[in-house]
Design an enzyme around this catalytic site. Structure first.
Site, PDB file in Angstrom:
ATOM      1  N   CYS A 180      30.370 -64.527  19.018  1.00  0.00           N
ATOM      2  CA  CYS A 180      30.892 -63.203  19.369  1.00  0.00           C
ATOM      3  C   CYS A 180      30.133 -62.152  18.567  1.00  0.00           C
ATOM      4  CB  CYS A 180      32.379 -63.133  19.044  1.00  0.00           C
ATOM      5  SG  CYS A 180      33.155 -61.575  19.523  1.00  0.00           S
ATOM      6  N   GLU A 205      35.039 -73.568  21.871  1.00  0.00           N
ATOM      7  CA  GLU A 205      36.375 -74.139  21.720  1.00  0.00           C
ATOM      8  C   GLU A 205      37.229 -73.802  22.927  1.00  0.00           C
ATOM      9  OE1 GLU A 205      38.150 -72.892  18.065  1.00  0.00           O
ATOM     10  OE2 GLU A 205      36.326 -73.298  16.921  1.00  0.00           O
ATOM     11  N   CYS A 235      38.295 -62.269  11.672  1.00  0.00           N
ATOM     12  CA  CYS A 235      38.128 -63.327  12.673  1.00  0.00           C
ATOM     13  C   CYS A 235      37.004 -64.294  12.302  1.00  0.00           C
ATOM     14  CB  CYS A 235      37.841 -62.675  14.023  1.00  0.00           C
ATOM     15  SG  CYS A 235      37.601 -63.843  15.344  1.00  0.00           S
ATOM     16  N   CYS A 290      41.032 -69.222  16.667  1.00  0.00           N
ATOM     17  CA  CYS A 290      39.902 -68.319  16.779  1.00  0.00           C
ATOM     18  C   CYS A 290      38.624 -68.784  16.089  1.00  0.00           C
ATOM     19  CB  CYS A 290      40.294 -66.969  16.227  1.00  0.00           C
ATOM     20  SG  CYS A 290      41.928 -66.492  16.727  1.00  0.00           S
ATOM     21  N   CYS A 300      34.793 -58.361  14.141  1.00  0.00           N
ATOM     22  CA  CYS A 300      36.121 -58.062  13.579  1.00  0.00           C
ATOM     23  C   CYS A 300      36.262 -58.759  12.226  1.00  0.00           C
ATOM     24  CB  CYS A 300      37.237 -58.504  14.525  1.00  0.00           C
ATOM     25  SG  CYS A 300      37.201 -57.653  16.107  1.00  0.00           S
ATOM     26  N   CYS A 355      43.557 -71.771  26.839  1.00  0.00           N
ATOM     27  CA  CYS A 355      42.878 -70.646  26.208  1.00  0.00           C
ATOM     28  C   CYS A 355      41.372 -70.888  26.341  1.00  0.00           C
ATOM     29  CB  CYS A 355      43.300 -70.545  24.742  1.00  0.00           C
ATOM     30  SG  CYS A 355      42.488 -69.216  23.855  1.00  0.00           S
TER      31      CYS A 355
HETATM   32  N1  SAH Z   1      37.595 -60.690  21.989  1.00  0.00           N
HETATM   33  C1  SAH Z   1      38.880 -60.733  22.610  1.00  0.00           C
HETATM   34  C2  SAH Z   1      39.423 -62.129  22.842  1.00  0.00           C
HETATM   35  C3  SAH Z   1      39.230 -63.157  21.754  1.00  0.00           C
HETATM   36  S1  SAH Z   1      40.169 -62.972  20.255  1.00  0.00           S
HETATM   37  C4  SAH Z   1      39.864 -59.888  21.830  1.00  0.00           C
HETATM   38  O1  SAH Z   1      39.490 -59.330  20.809  1.00  0.00           O
HETATM   39  O2  SAH Z   1      40.989 -59.739  22.277  1.00  0.00           O
HETATM   40  C5  SAH Z   1      41.814 -63.381  20.678  1.00  0.00           C
HETATM   41  C6  SAH Z   1      42.865 -62.781  19.751  1.00  0.00           C
HETATM   42  O3  SAH Z   1      42.933 -63.500  18.498  1.00  0.00           O
HETATM   43  C7  SAH Z   1      42.582 -61.349  19.389  1.00  0.00           C
HETATM   44  O4  SAH Z   1      43.754 -60.585  19.418  1.00  0.00           O
HETATM   45  C8  SAH Z   1      42.050 -61.498  17.981  1.00  0.00           C
HETATM   46  O5  SAH Z   1      42.109 -60.289  17.305  1.00  0.00           O
HETATM   47  C9  SAH Z   1      42.934 -62.570  17.432  1.00  0.00           C
HETATM   48  N2  SAH Z   1      42.462 -63.204  16.186  1.00  0.00           N
HETATM   49  C10 SAH Z   1      41.208 -63.315  15.722  1.00  0.00           C
HETATM   50  N3  SAH Z   1      41.179 -63.937  14.527  1.00  0.00           N
HETATM   51  C11 SAH Z   1      42.455 -64.230  14.198  1.00  0.00           C
HETATM   52  C12 SAH Z   1      43.086 -64.872  13.075  1.00  0.00           C
HETATM   53  N4  SAH Z   1      42.376 -65.342  12.062  1.00  0.00           N
HETATM   54  N5  SAH Z   1      44.431 -64.991  13.102  1.00  0.00           N
HETATM   55  C13 SAH Z   1      45.164 -64.536  14.146  1.00  0.00           C
HETATM   56  N6  SAH Z   1      44.633 -63.947  15.235  1.00  0.00           N
HETATM   57  C14 SAH Z   1      43.292 -63.773  15.259  1.00  0.00           C
END
Ligand code: SAH
Length: 366
Positions: free
Chosen positions: A111, A91, A118, A354, A115, A104
């Site tokens: 990944c 994406e 996510c 995300c 987390c 972005c």
């Molecule tokens: N791996 C990197 C970059 C990709 S994630 C990182 O962790 O920073 C980009 C951002 O989106 C991160 O801060 C992540 O925690 C956040 N993110 C992931 N899922 C999300 C969600 N469902 N709602 C809001 N932010 C989210």
């Protein structure tokens, strides 16, 4: 398999074109189209039709192909689902803002970080993206903005001249698991697209050796740390990486980076709730106590805390918290002298958060 012309160097492209019995100058014309982000050969108006047809049969322009393009209702956000040559999907999001046009970029297909809130990580990691695959995401956004009009490169770029002006490596994937290619990509974006270092942000979940590597690289980009919790205990529950690199180590490396480059450090903090037995939302990481603890961690450092409303992911067992709860959390940070802002939700209506689009598509295809 079709040849990706963007992946050829000038000499190889010339060879490819002359092998088709074409004059050399055609290679130069085609290169100009590729550099503008031409999505196919049909748009190449100065190339004869029979050559365009021939090329469409045996070649592709870019290493990413648009599978889906979604426009948010306010027309400010465009989300692309892109397919790579091996069929993997990624994406990429274009955000039109008052300060410029921001892309972005995804750094990996999938990944591995796991987390808990996510969507990107739900199908695991497929592979790292190449320099060209990241660069082509920016070109795709650039084409969306400008089409076949030439890019208007001005020194010290006017952010609102209709070009891509900002890059955030905040799409799917962990950039610091693919540091070498991310650096190669950013060097190129800076050198060829004139995007200044200060308009580039790399976001990481906190891979300390990677942060140190960025520091050694020495470019004054912005660093964003996905913190999301103010204690190791809580962070460990939602971000497995915290079991490898503890909060203090991550913050020390990040402060060192921002001090070296005299940049404000960006802290990302998603505000999460959970459902209790009765189905009501209880605060997970956004209580007054969490806000005080977060303030203590960041006190006396040049930081901006981005408070992020959680974008709902059906497969994930969290809940969004109320606007009031978000403001209460923010007020405590402000009282403690911490710079903070609430991130505007962009493109929530198009599943822009995300990895949601990729996930939906992968399921649909099963
Ligand atoms: N791996 C990197 C970059 C990709 S994630 C990182 O962790 O920073 C980009 C951002 O989106 C991160 O801060 C992540 O925690 C956040 N993110 C992931 N899922 C999300 C969600 N469902 N709602 C809001 N932010 C989210």
């Amino acid at each position: 398999m079709k040849t990706i012309l963007f992946n050829l160097n000038d000499k190889e492209l010339e060879q490819f074109i002359t092998d088709l019995g074409q004059p050399r100058f055609r290679a130069k014309q085609i290169r100009e189209w590729l550099n503008r982000g031409a999505p196919d050969f049909g748009v190449m108006k100065n190339i004869p039709e029979d050559l365009r047809n021939k090329l469409s049969e045996i070649a592709e322009t870019l290493p990413v192909k648009i599978v889906k393009k979604l426009e948010s209702s306010d027309n400010q956000t465009t989300k692309f689902l892109l397919e790579l040559t091996d069929g993997e999907q990624i994406e990429c999001v274009l955000m039109r803002t008052t300060y410029g046009n921001s892309v972005c970029v995804s750094s990996q297909a999938g990944c591995a970080m796991g987390c808990k809130f996510c969507a990107s990580t739900l199908l695991g990691l497929k592979r790292n993206l190449t320099v060209n695959e990241m660069y082509a995401q920016v070109l795709t956004a650039q084409w969306e903005l400008r089409g076949d009009r030439l890019r208007d490169i001005r020194p010290n770029g006017d952010a609102n001249n209709g070009d891509v002006s900002h890059i955030v490596v905040m799409g799917t994937g962990e950039p610091l698991q693919n540091t070498e290619n991310v650096i190669g990509f950013l060097e190129r974006a800076n050198g060829e697209l004139n995007i200044s270092w200060r308009r580039i942000t790399v976001s990481t979940c906190g891979i300390v050796p990677g942060i140190n590597e960025l520091n050694k690289w020495g470019r004054p980009i912005n660093l964003a740390i996905s913190l999301h919790a103010p204690t190791d205990e809580l962070r460990g529950q939602i971000m497995p990486i915290n079991n490898r690199y503890k909060l203090n180590e991550v913050l020390d490396a990040a402060f060192a980076f921002s001090d070296t480059h005299n940049r404000q450090l960006m802290i990302e903090y998603i505000l999460l709730g959970k459902y209790d037995k009765n189905g009501s939302v209880v605060i997970y990481n956004a209580s007054a106590e969490h806000a005080e603890k977060l303030s203590n961690l960041l006190h006396n450092h040049n930081v901006m805390v981005n408070l992020i409303p959680w974008n709902c992911v059906d497969e994930r067992d969290f809940a969004s918290i109320s606007g009031n709860a978000v403001h209460r959390f923010q007020d405590i940070l402000i009282k403690n002298g911490i710079h903070t802002r609430i991130r505007r939700e962009r493109g929530a209506d198009i599943g822009s958060a995300c990895g949601q689009l990729r996930l939906k598509n992968a399921k649909g295809n099963r």
